[in-house]
Design a protein around this motif. Structure first.
Motif, short mmCIF file in Angstrom:
data_model
loop_
_atom_site.label_atom_id
_atom_site.label_comp_id
_atom_site.label_asym_id
_atom_site.label_seq_id
_atom_site.Cartn_x
_atom_site.Cartn_y
_atom_site.Cartn_z
N GLN A 100 4.03 -13.99 10.17
CA GLN A 100 3.97 -12.80 11.00
C GLN A 100 4.63 -11.64 10.25
OE1 GLN A 100 5.85 -14.58 14.66
NE2 GLN A 100 4.11 -13.57 15.62
N PRO A 101 3.96 -11.12 9.24
CA PRO A 101 4.58 -10.08 8.41
C PRO A 101 4.75 -8.77 9.17
CG PRO A 101 2.29 -10.40 7.78
CD PRO A 101 2.62 -11.48 8.77
N CYS A 102 5.59 -7.90 8.60
CA CYS A 102 5.81 -6.57 9.13
C CYS A 102 5.40 -5.55 8.07
CB CYS A 102 7.29 -6.33 9.44
SG CYS A 102 8.02 -7.49 10.60
N PHE A 103 4.97 -4.39 8.53
CA PHE A 103 4.82 -3.28 7.59
C PHE A 103 6.20 -2.84 7.13
CE2 PHE A 103 0.56 -2.12 9.65
CZ PHE A 103 -0.15 -2.76 8.64
N ALA A 104 6.30 -2.46 5.87
CA ALA A 104 7.60 -2.10 5.30
C ALA A 104 7.43 -1.12 4.15
CB ALA A 104 8.34 -3.35 4.82
N GLY A 105 8.52 -0.46 3.81
CA GLY A 105 8.56 0.43 2.66
C GLY A 105 9.95 0.42 2.06
N VAL A 106 10.06 0.81 0.80
CA VAL A 106 11.35 0.81 0.10
C VAL A 106 11.57 2.16 -0.58
CG1 VAL A 106 11.32 -1.68 -0.27
CG2 VAL A 106 10.37 -0.17 -2.01
N HIS A 107 12.85 2.43 -0.81
CA HIS A 107 13.24 3.64 -1.54
C HIS A 107 14.46 3.33 -2.38
CE1 HIS A 107 13.83 7.82 -2.56
NE2 HIS A 107 15.07 7.76 -2.12
N VAL A 108 14.45 3.75 -3.63
CA VAL A 108 15.59 3.59 -4.53
C VAL A 108 16.15 4.96 -4.84
CG1 VAL A 108 16.39 2.74 -6.77
CG2 VAL A 108 14.62 1.47 -5.50
N ILE A 143 19.84 1.09 -2.85
CA ILE A 143 18.49 0.58 -2.63
C ILE A 143 18.30 0.35 -1.13
CG2 ILE A 143 16.88 -1.29 -3.17
CD1 ILE A 143 18.37 -1.69 -5.79
N PHE A 144 17.20 0.87 -0.60
CA PHE A 144 16.99 0.89 0.85
C PHE A 144 15.61 0.32 1.20
CE2 PHE A 144 19.01 5.23 -0.13
CZ PHE A 144 20.27 4.67 -0.31
N ILE A 145 15.54 -0.36 2.33
CA ILE A 145 14.29 -0.91 2.84
C ILE A 145 14.18 -0.60 4.32
CG2 ILE A 145 15.36 -3.19 3.21
CD1 ILE A 145 12.61 -4.42 2.61
N ALA A 146 12.97 -0.32 4.77
CA ALA A 146 12.71 -0.09 6.20
C ALA A 146 11.49 -0.90 6.60
CB ALA A 146 12.47 1.39 6.47
N PHE A 147 11.56 -1.50 7.79
CA PHE A 147 10.41 -2.24 8.30
C PHE A 147 10.15 -1.88 9.75
CE2 PHE A 147 13.94 -5.25 9.06
CZ PHE A 147 13.73 -5.60 10.40
N SER A 148 8.90 -2.07 10.17
CA SER A 148 8.48 -1.78 11.53
C SER A 148 7.92 -3.03 12.17
CB SER A 148 7.41 -0.68 11.52
OG SER A 148 6.74 -0.64 12.77
N THR A 149 8.37 -3.31 13.39
CA THR A 149 7.81 -4.42 14.17
C THR A 149 6.82 -3.92 15.21
OG1 THR A 149 9.61 -4.34 15.79
CG2 THR A 149 9.93 -5.75 13.86
N GLY A 150 6.43 -2.64 15.12
CA GLY A 150 5.62 -2.02 16.16
C GLY A 150 4.18 -2.48 16.20
N ASN A 151 3.68 -3.10 15.13
CA ASN A 151 2.37 -3.73 15.13
C ASN A 151 2.59 -5.23 15.12
OD1 ASN A 151 0.02 -1.71 14.92
ND2 ASN A 151 1.50 -0.93 13.42
N ALA A 152 2.32 -5.88 16.23
CA ALA A 152 2.71 -7.29 16.39
C ALA A 152 1.74 -8.27 15.78
CB ALA A 152 2.89 -7.61 17.86
N GLN A 153 0.52 -7.84 15.48
CA GLN A 153 -0.51 -8.79 15.08
C GLN A 153 -1.03 -8.53 13.67
OE1 GLN A 153 -1.17 -11.45 16.93
NE2 GLN A 153 0.31 -10.71 18.44
N ILE A 154 -0.15 -8.22 12.76
CA ILE A 154 -0.57 -8.04 11.37
C ILE A 154 -0.87 -9.42 10.80
CG2 ILE A 154 0.12 -7.20 9.09
CD1 ILE A 154 2.11 -5.37 10.55
N PRO A 155 -2.07 -9.64 10.26
CA PRO A 155 -2.39 -10.97 9.75
C PRO A 155 -1.63 -11.26 8.46
CG PRO A 155 -4.16 -9.46 9.24
CD PRO A 155 -3.19 -8.70 10.11
N PRO A 156 -1.29 -12.52 8.23
CA PRO A 156 -0.65 -12.88 6.97
C PRO A 156 -1.63 -12.73 5.81
CG PRO A 156 -1.20 -14.85 8.20
CD PRO A 156 -1.49 -13.69 9.11
#
Length: 372
Positions: free
Chosen positions: A63-71, A284-297
């Motif tokens: 059950q992955p999440c959308f995410a992004g990173v910033h350095v 080093i920073f990471i952000a993720f969103s759980t707002g989309n619950a049905q992202i396929p693996p």
């Protein structure tokens, strides 16, 4: 338990926190710690550990999440970030630990997740996210004392309630603004007219010089130069050495590029406390969103026609409030990390904890008259 910033009437920013004022205010997010303490066979102090942030209950790989990173500054290391940059998917919990335990924690996370998967003959792969900061002054970092069992313990301890802060888990041996640092957390909740979403932050604070420390905009560090211990200056050959790693979570439905934009705002929260200016700090920073619950693996094998998945996103015209929430949550999380940590000695070094009374005295000297 030591007071947090709000217990001292230090109310940072404009937005209101969630009920726990922690990253666990984001529904489904859990945090667990494992502490590694003792003395090595060579007589050196061990003061380290692992902190685990779980985005969802169960396997994030499934059950992955959308995410992004910033350095902000790359004088540090991490695992799993390239896949996030490429695919925009977080497929593992996020771990914080010390610099020389990065590899063992990564391997342990793969083994833990693999054990959760069904034995259905499919190919399996995972690239877990592990972030590090250096605790080699207070901890016997070259003794490699973090093991796979400590990662498993952090996973077993993961919970969705209040988060223990200070010298705990991965933050056990960290130093921040020349005070004892470690783990800190905070959150902000938007009102219903703005979407009602929550942004939570958790930091492993091991950065900064004392004279630059700011709280709620006030330059308190310059009023605390004499708060010292006999060995502190000798313990820090380069004041500000170390790093800070930050994880942001939100239940707002963000796409990967929006998560990256959210992660960038951690830089602003860091800057508001007087950090982010040291060459020898890995930020080093990471952000993720759980707002989309049905992202396929990720598909291990391709069969049949391609599918298109129904996803939601916050319109960019309404994302600014989330940016502000991230900035404020990071700012407060860093201060909470400082206030939660006690004075610590290890391997000939002594680092003072920041006491609430000391901070309030410095705030008043800097012109603070209490929160509005």
């Amino acid at each position: 338990m030591k007071p947090r910033a709000r217990d001292l009437d230090i109310r940072i920013g404009q937005l209101s926190p969630g009920p726990l004022n922690a990253i666990t205010d984001v529904p489904g997010v859990r945090v667990g710690h494992s502490n590694v303490r003792g003395r090595s066979a060579a007589g050196r102090d061990i003061c380290t550990g692992v902190t685990l942030i779980e985005p969802r209950t169960g396997s994030t790989n499934r059950q992955p999440c959308f995410a992004g990173v910033h350095v902000l500054n790359g004088n540090g290391d991490a695992t799993g970030l390239e896949w996030i940059r490429e695919a925009g998917l977080l497929t593992s919990p996020i771990a914080f630990t010390n610099t020389h335990s990065l590899g063992v924690v990564r391997d342990a996370l793969i083994a833990l997740d693999r054990a959760q998967q069904p034995d259905d003959g499919r190919l399996y792969w995972n690239m877990p996210v592990v972030l590090e900061t250096f605790d080699g002054l207070l901890n016997d970092i070259n003794g490699f004392h973090v093991t796979a069992e400590h990662v498993a313990e952090a996973s077993r301890n993961a919970a969705d309630g209040p988060v223990q802060e200070g010298a705990v888990g991965g933050g056990s041996g960290m130093i921040c603004h020349e005070f004892k640092g470690g783990i800190g957390t905070a959150s902000r909740r938007l009102n219903s007219a703005r979407g009602g979403w929550t942004v939570g932050a958790i930091v492993q604070a091991n950065h900064g010089v004392r004279r630059e420390l700011r709280v709620d905009g006030y330059p308190v560090g310059r009023y605390m130069e004499r708060v010292d211990s006999p060995f502190l200056r000798a313990a820090l050959p380069h004041p500000g050495m170390g790093s800070i790693v930050i994880c942001l979570a939100t239940d707002a439905p963000l796409l990967p590029h929006q998560c990256t934009r959210l992660a960038q705002r951690a830089s602003l929260g860091l800057a508001r406390t007087g950090g982010g200016n040291e060459d020898h700090s890995g930020d080093i920073f990471i952000a993720f969103s759980t707002g989309n619950a049905q992202i396929p693996p990720a598909a291990y094998e391709s069969h049949g026609a391609p599918t298109c998945d129904g996803l939601r996103m916050v319109n960019n015209d309404h994302i600014s409030e989330l940016f502000l929430a991230a900035t404020e949550a990071v700012e407060e999380a860093i201060i909470n990390a400082l206030l939660a940590s006690d004075s610590t000695e290890g391997n000939g070094h002594s680092v003072p904890g920041l006491e609430g009374a000391t901070l309030l005295s410095a705030l008043k000297k800097a012109g603070w008259r209490g929160s509005l």
